[in-house]
Design a protein around this motif. Sequence first.
Motif: not given
Length: 414
Positions: A396-401
């Motif tokens: 979530l934090e490093t790629r998707c968000l």
Amino acid sequence: MNILFVHQNFPGQFKHLAPAMASQGHRVVALHINACPPVPGVELVRYAVTGRTGQGTHRWLADLDTKTLRGEATWQAAMKLREQGFVPDVIVAHPGWGESLFLLQVWPQARLGIYCEFFYQHQGADVGFDPEFGNPDTDNACRLQMKNANYELHFARAHAGIAPTHWQASLFPEPFTSRISVIHDGICTDLVKPDAKASIRVQTQQGVLQLDRSNEVITFINRNLEPYRGYHQFMRALPAILKARPLARVVIIGGNEVSYGAAPPPGPDGKARTWRDIFLNEVKDELDLSRVHFVGKVPYADFLRVLQVSTVHVYLTYPFVLSWSLLEAMSAGCAIVASNTAPVREAIRHGETGQLVDFFDPAALAQQVIDLCKNPAERARLGAQARSFAVEHYDLETRCLPGQMAWVEGLTRN
């Protein structure tokens, strides 16, 4: 910017995106129907649908009629927001229930981005996939065409789309497919991670049983236990698994409602039944039921602990929307046996991040589970690679968000 999110079950897929945009200083408002707990930084506006559906409409139009009612209700709520001075620069909507059909009539200058979850197919996806539950209707193609009309009405107005998997994006027709960015909703891999000390407690006839990593635990998880997610095939594999693994325990998470597909037929006595009981009854005489634990729907923390104690996790699905639970199982480092169906193959690479099996072959499913139970080194290898893949592609934090936030900001430039 002023950003409007629209989702009947807000926050839904926008659980992380909406508050993240608010944290950047944007004003974020959300329109929704169902109850929603407070979301940091988001102004919640709940509306209701009035009127009755389906009266005097063609059966193929019943779905669009319902969506039009929801679109009308959202339009009315939007008119009130406009009267209060709110003018969104960007609207981010899940259009699946028709809520965003008429919003650009209220704010014609807004940029609309839509969540592209599933475009129905007469062939090649969920419909007709499982011959055991073949639909006798001869008008499926016509019915699904009208079911897709809601999305098609959005295509000329939406500026861009976002889809969680490449396969789901590929179902949408051109020219709109080219405007869809593939960015998954994201998994909190720092939270969903292996824990060698994890344990769970399950209720048995003899009392409460505690299971941990020292036990052999086969896990199966769905929102609801139903054919769309392969519950029937899993149950048919259980007798062989439990016979070969006399110490194994089976933990099954899932409710008795219907998320997808048809409700189960009534019993011979005319009484309602559940899919859970139908397929449990099919094999119960071959099972040691003291080792099969149905725990229903559980809090998220308990769900994570079930994944963390799992020896082998089984995930099966029709070619349909990919469950978050598969990616969470990968992030938790589970050794996974999954159906060789789309879009599962995007995450589970056979022999690398898990094992793939024919959806319709419970004997092969049982054998793969048994073989993994016998081989701790292979389980460790597959689990470690599954987690690495989840962290690299779905964190979530490093790629998707970051990708989702850039997509929202890019709507103003499309």
